[in-house]
Design a protein around this motif. Structure first.
Motif, PDB file in Angstrom:
ATOM      1  N   ALA A  76       6.709  -5.037   3.164  1.00 53.65           N
ATOM      2  CA  ALA A  76       5.896  -3.462   2.439  1.00 53.65           C
ATOM      3  C   ALA A  76       6.106  -3.452   1.562  1.00 53.65           C
ATOM      4  O   ALA A  76       7.367  -3.806   0.862  1.00 53.65           O
ATOM      5  CB  ALA A  76       6.140  -2.538   3.019  1.00 53.65           C
ATOM      6  N   MET A  77       5.343  -2.368   0.383  1.00 50.82           N
ATOM      7  CA  MET A  77       5.692  -2.183  -0.855  1.00 50.82           C
ATOM      8  C   MET A  77       5.769  -0.620  -0.724  1.00 50.82           C
ATOM      9  O   MET A  77       4.994   0.326   0.335  1.00 50.82           O
ATOM     10  CB  MET A  77       3.984  -2.580  -2.127  1.00 50.82           C
ATOM     11  N   VAL A  78       6.578  -0.010  -1.545  1.00 48.56           N
ATOM     12  CA  VAL A  78       6.769   1.224  -1.443  1.00 48.56           C
ATOM     13  C   VAL A  78       6.750   1.862  -3.421  1.00 48.56           C
ATOM     14  O   VAL A  78       7.553   1.586  -3.451  1.00 48.56           O
ATOM     15  CB  VAL A  78       7.838   2.077  -0.750  1.00 48.56           C
ATOM     16  N   ILE A  89      -3.825   6.777  -5.743  1.00 50.99           N
ATOM     17  CA  ILE A  89      -3.413   5.232  -6.193  1.00 50.99           C
ATOM     18  C   ILE A  89      -3.372   4.877  -4.706  1.00 50.99           C
ATOM     19  O   ILE A  89      -3.219   3.566  -4.677  1.00 50.99           O
ATOM     20  CB  ILE A  89      -1.811   5.758  -6.933  1.00 50.99           C
ATOM     21  N   ALA A  90      -3.021   5.436  -3.823  1.00 52.74           N
ATOM     22  CA  ALA A  90      -3.255   5.156  -2.287  1.00 52.74           C
ATOM     23  C   ALA A  90      -4.542   4.256  -1.780  1.00 52.74           C
ATOM     24  O   ALA A  90      -4.601   2.951  -1.593  1.00 52.74           O
ATOM     25  CB  ALA A  90      -2.849   6.090  -1.368  1.00 52.74           C
ATOM     26  N   GLU A  91      -5.570   5.023  -2.855  1.00 49.33           N
ATOM     27  CA  GLU A  91      -6.781   4.327  -1.495  1.00 49.33           C
ATOM     28  C   GLU A  91      -7.038   2.896  -2.726  1.00 49.33           C
ATOM     29  O   GLU A  91      -7.532   2.329  -2.091  1.00 49.33           O
ATOM     30  CB  GLU A  91      -7.664   5.620  -2.442  1.00 49.33           C
ATOM     31  N   ARG A  92      -6.690   3.096  -3.853  1.00 49.62           N
ATOM     32  CA  ARG A  92      -6.629   1.350  -5.205  1.00 49.62           C
ATOM     33  C   ARG A  92      -5.972   0.373  -4.767  1.00 49.62           C
ATOM     34  O   ARG A  92      -6.125  -0.166  -4.605  1.00 49.62           O
ATOM     35  CB  ARG A  92      -6.726   2.261  -5.964  1.00 49.62           C
ATOM     36  N   LEU A  93      -5.017   1.224  -3.821  1.00 52.00           N
ATOM     37  CA  LEU A  93      -3.859  -0.101  -3.321  1.00 52.00           C
ATOM     38  C   LEU A  93      -4.020  -0.026  -2.286  1.00 52.00           C
ATOM     39  O   LEU A  93      -3.888  -1.434  -1.642  1.00 52.00           O
ATOM     40  CB  LEU A  93      -2.277   0.295  -3.132  1.00 52.00           C
ATOM     41  N   CYS A 124       0.635  -0.986   1.499  1.00 50.83           N
ATOM     42  CA  CYS A 124       2.206  -0.207   0.509  1.00 50.83           C
ATOM     43  C   CYS A 124       1.803   1.053   0.391  1.00 50.83           C
ATOM     44  O   CYS A 124       0.550   1.786   0.599  1.00 50.83           O
ATOM     45  CB  CYS A 124       0.935  -0.967  -0.907  1.00 50.83           C
ATOM     46  N   TRP A 125       2.474   2.102   0.501  1.00 50.38           N
ATOM     47  CA  TRP A 125       2.729   3.315   0.943  1.00 50.38           C
ATOM     48  C   TRP A 125       2.936   3.780  -0.452  1.00 50.38           C
ATOM     49  O   TRP A 125       3.993   3.785  -0.773  1.00 50.38           O
ATOM     50  CB  TRP A 125       3.861   3.611   2.032  1.00 50.38           C
TER      51      TRP A 125
END
Length: 697
Positions: free
Chosen positions: A167-169, A181-185, A193-194
């Motif tokens: 996963a990415m953080v 940012i969360a929505e676009r990722l 990706c959190w």
């Protein structure tokens, strides 16, 4: 094969210690043998490992944690090449991996190193270790577009180098950009990706860290005060009214030491909670006289006052370059970090992706982790009547920072705020209520008078009774303003549970209220009942205690195998005491044939397989009992305390059972963690309790 998780980054300043701490928390929930390995280390103490070692009680030899220091690694790479360096680090990693179920690998920090491509080095090490990777991208002081691009590029870099990216953080992003940012990722990458926002309290230095960095002398203050975060700096040189208007919550006031008016004014503002400050830093090596210091200590006990020799300008330069660090001496920062991680990272999904080997053992830490996780899954409100007690306030801060439940604290509101300010405790999110002046007092008095009319209680008398914090808190639970209550750190057991008997009453299927302690031993959790409430239960009551205790154990993940304890096993003894236990066992079998139960049975035959093989070889409970029911309070209370002290067990409880809604009692010697655990248990009990008001009948 040992499963390993490699937490790494792409540059310095990403705040990945939050992620490393959060991943460690997840791993210790799943297995009890977690190792730590840092391939490359700088000279000096490793603050994060010391935090992990103290918080998670790691027994790992510190000498095995590190591969080599950067200077040694750089020299080896220059003389023999990268392959030799990697080979040496792999060998040292496997020395750790062979002894642990899972290893947390702490990647290089990209700070003052001499490796031309540090990202590739981390990727190669992860691959050679057979570790899955969690890359962390720092987004502090960056635009949303920049953060998005760096996150995608970081994934491609590690993925392209053959890494198994779990996963990415993306960490430390501006709060106002976090959701975008969360929505676009969300759909840009093939792995989760959190996105975690920046938290000022984590980067704020503590007063203690400031004192150490400046070489300051501590004139006033205690350990609790020195642990406060300095969230802002306010420089005082103007008149007092102007300074008071500039104060901000959690600020450190910097002022010349000869300005006694500013010293006293700042501390008076703190005492009034308008606003609470972190402390004062006096410059020019000037300190107010003894009389002023005595007044200062009385105004704001524990609030730190530091003194430095320099003037304000060079002091300011040093202060603005300081940044808070997670370490063993900042446990409150660790709670903040974990709360942040657990709020913004889907810990259930990350746990499933890690797929650490499951463990048959249940350690005390694993049990405590499970309690907090279960309480967080469906938030409930718990009322704490002892809102001015120091341990309760510290526990409340932990519960709020970890997002375990919603809280209401009872007591004089200004007194609670002042106590919290003196302790440097942040109660943001908690509801503070003073029963004496609450708008609920009248309706609660009417309700209590109605419930106790048969005892001659009038509304006038009830009005006085419900001002008591335990009665008020119990009525909050009864009337649906809270889901559960925890008290007893300064009140007796009777004062805590008597209101519950009068107001909440027992469940329809429970003849009595009883209790269990969860005894967390080194490798398992046992439930002991009843060790706190009923002095000498008869056979009917003992059967009820056994059935209740089995249900409580199952609710908290302990598979119930009931041992009805006595000084005799099977048919080897007789007498009134043994006959009571034998009758209670038969009653349980008749009422709940689905429960596995054995009795009468001695303690050693209940828990020790070798003894059970001799005394009761055909029993499905003997030797592996998990719920142990004592014949009377004297036996139960002494046994739990003996096991707690002699075996080093953690005793969680007493957990009351049989009430229609959860109310739990604390030991008056309860530690902060004991209170946290009991509140979590209460919240979990409330998740399975009816939410409607209890009938008066």
């Amino acid at each position: 094969m040992t499963r390993s998780v490699y937490v790494t980054g792409i540059d310095r300043g990403d705040g990945r210690q939050v992620v490393e701490l959060g991943v460690m928390e997840l791993l210790t929930r799943q297995v009890d043998r977690v190792g730590v390995f840092r391939p490359l280390v700088h000279d000096g103490p490793d603050r994060l490992f010391e935090l992990l070692r103290s918080r998670y009680r790691l027994s790992q030899d510190p000498a095995t944690v590190y591969g080599m220091d950067y200077q040694e690694a750089s020299a080896l790479q220059a003389e023999q090449g990268t392959d030799e360096l990697v080979s040496a680090l792999v060998d040292r990693f496997h020395l750790v991996a062979r002894d642990y179920d899972v290893v947390l690998v702490l990647g290089t920090d990209f700070a003052d190193t001499q490796f031309p491509d540090e990202l590739s080095m981390n990727a190669r090490l992860a691959n050679e270790f057979g570790a899955s990777v969690v890359p962390v991208v720092g987004g502090r002081k960056q635009t949303a577009e920049s953060v998005l691009a760096e996150t995608v590029n970081a994934f491609r870099a590690y993925d392209g180098l053959g890494c198994d990216v779990l996963a990415m953080v993306t960490n430390r992003v501006a709060r106002e950009d976090r959701d975008e940012i969360a929505e676009r990722l969300a759909n840009r990458l093939p792995v989760p990706c959190w996105v975690v926002p920046d938290e000022p309290a984590l980067s704020a230095p503590t007063v203690s860290q400031i004192a150490h960095a400046l070489g300051a002398r501590v004139v006033l203050g205690d350990d609790s005060g020195l642990a406060r975060d300095a969230l802002d700096f306010v420089f005082g040189g103007a008149m007092l009214p102007n300074l008071l208007g500039a104060l901000t919550p959690g600020c450190l006031v910097i002022t010349p030491g000869d300005r006694a008016d500013l010293v006293i004014g700042s501390l008076a503002a703190h005492s009034a909670g308008t606003p609470p400050i972190a402390g004062l830093l006096l410059t020019l090596d000037e300190v107010p006289g003894e009389g002023i210091l005595t007044l200062a200590a009385r105004l704001a006990p524990g609030t730190p006052v530091l003194s430095v020799t320099g003037n304000s300008f060079p002091t300011a330069e040093q202060l603005f370059s300081l940044e808070g660090k997670l370490n063993a001496s900042t446990p409150r920062k660790a709670e903040t970090a974990l709360g942040l991680f657990e709020r913004y990272v889907d810990t259930a999904e990350l746990s499933s992706r890690v797929s650490a080997p499951s463990s048959d053992r249940v350690t005390p830490m694993m049990f405590e982790h499970k309690l907090l996780e279960q309480a967080r899954s469906d938030l409930r409100r718990v009322v704490l009547p002892e809102g001015t007690e120091e341990r309760v306030l510290h526990a409340a801060e932990v519960l709020l920072r970890r997002g375990v439940c919603e809280l209401t604290l009872l007591g004089p509101v200004e007194q609670i705020r002042k106590k919290a300010a003196d302790l440097g405790i942040d109660l943001e999110g908690a509801e503070l209520t003073d029963p004496a002046v609450s708008e609920l007092r009248d309706s609660f008095a009417e309700k209590y008078a109605e419930l106790r009319a048969h005892k001659g209680v009038t509304v006038e008398l009830a009005y006085d009774v419900v001002s008591d914090v335990n009665y008020f808190g119990t009525l909050m639970v009864q009337e649906g303003f809270a889901d559960g209550m925890v008290s007893g750190s300064v009140h007796s057991t009777a004062a805590t549970i008597r209101p519950a008997f009068e107001i909440i009453k027992t469940k329809p299927d429970a003849s009595i209220v009883s209790s269990v302690f969860f005894m967390c031993l080194a490798d398992k959790v046992l439930a002991y009942g009843d060790c706190a409430v009923n002095p000498d239960p008869d056979a009917e009551q003992l059967a009820d205690i056994a059935i209740q205790s089995a249900a409580t154990a199952a609710r908290f993940g302990v598979e119930p195998r009931i041992a009805m304890l006595s000084y005799s096993t099977g048919t080897s003894g007789s007498g009134a005491d043994v006959d009571k236990v034998r009758e209670a066992t038969e009653l349980v079998r008749a009422r709940r044939p689905d429960l596995r139960i054995e009795g009468p049975i001695q303690y050693d035959a209940a828990v020790e397989p070798s003894v059970a093989a001799t005394k009761l070889p055909d029993s499905e409970v003997a030797g592996q009992a998990s719920v142990l029911i004592f014949p009377d309070l004297n036996t139960g209370n002494n046994t739990y305390k003996a096991v707690q002290r002699s075996a080093g067990a953690i005793a969680v409880g007493p957990v009351l059972q049989g009430l229609r809604k959860p109310v739990n009692d604390l030991s008056r010697g309860a530690l902060v963690q004991d209170i946290v655990n009991t509140v979590a248990i209460t919240a979990i009990q409330a998740q399975q309790s009816p939410t409607e008001k209890v009938s008066d009948q």
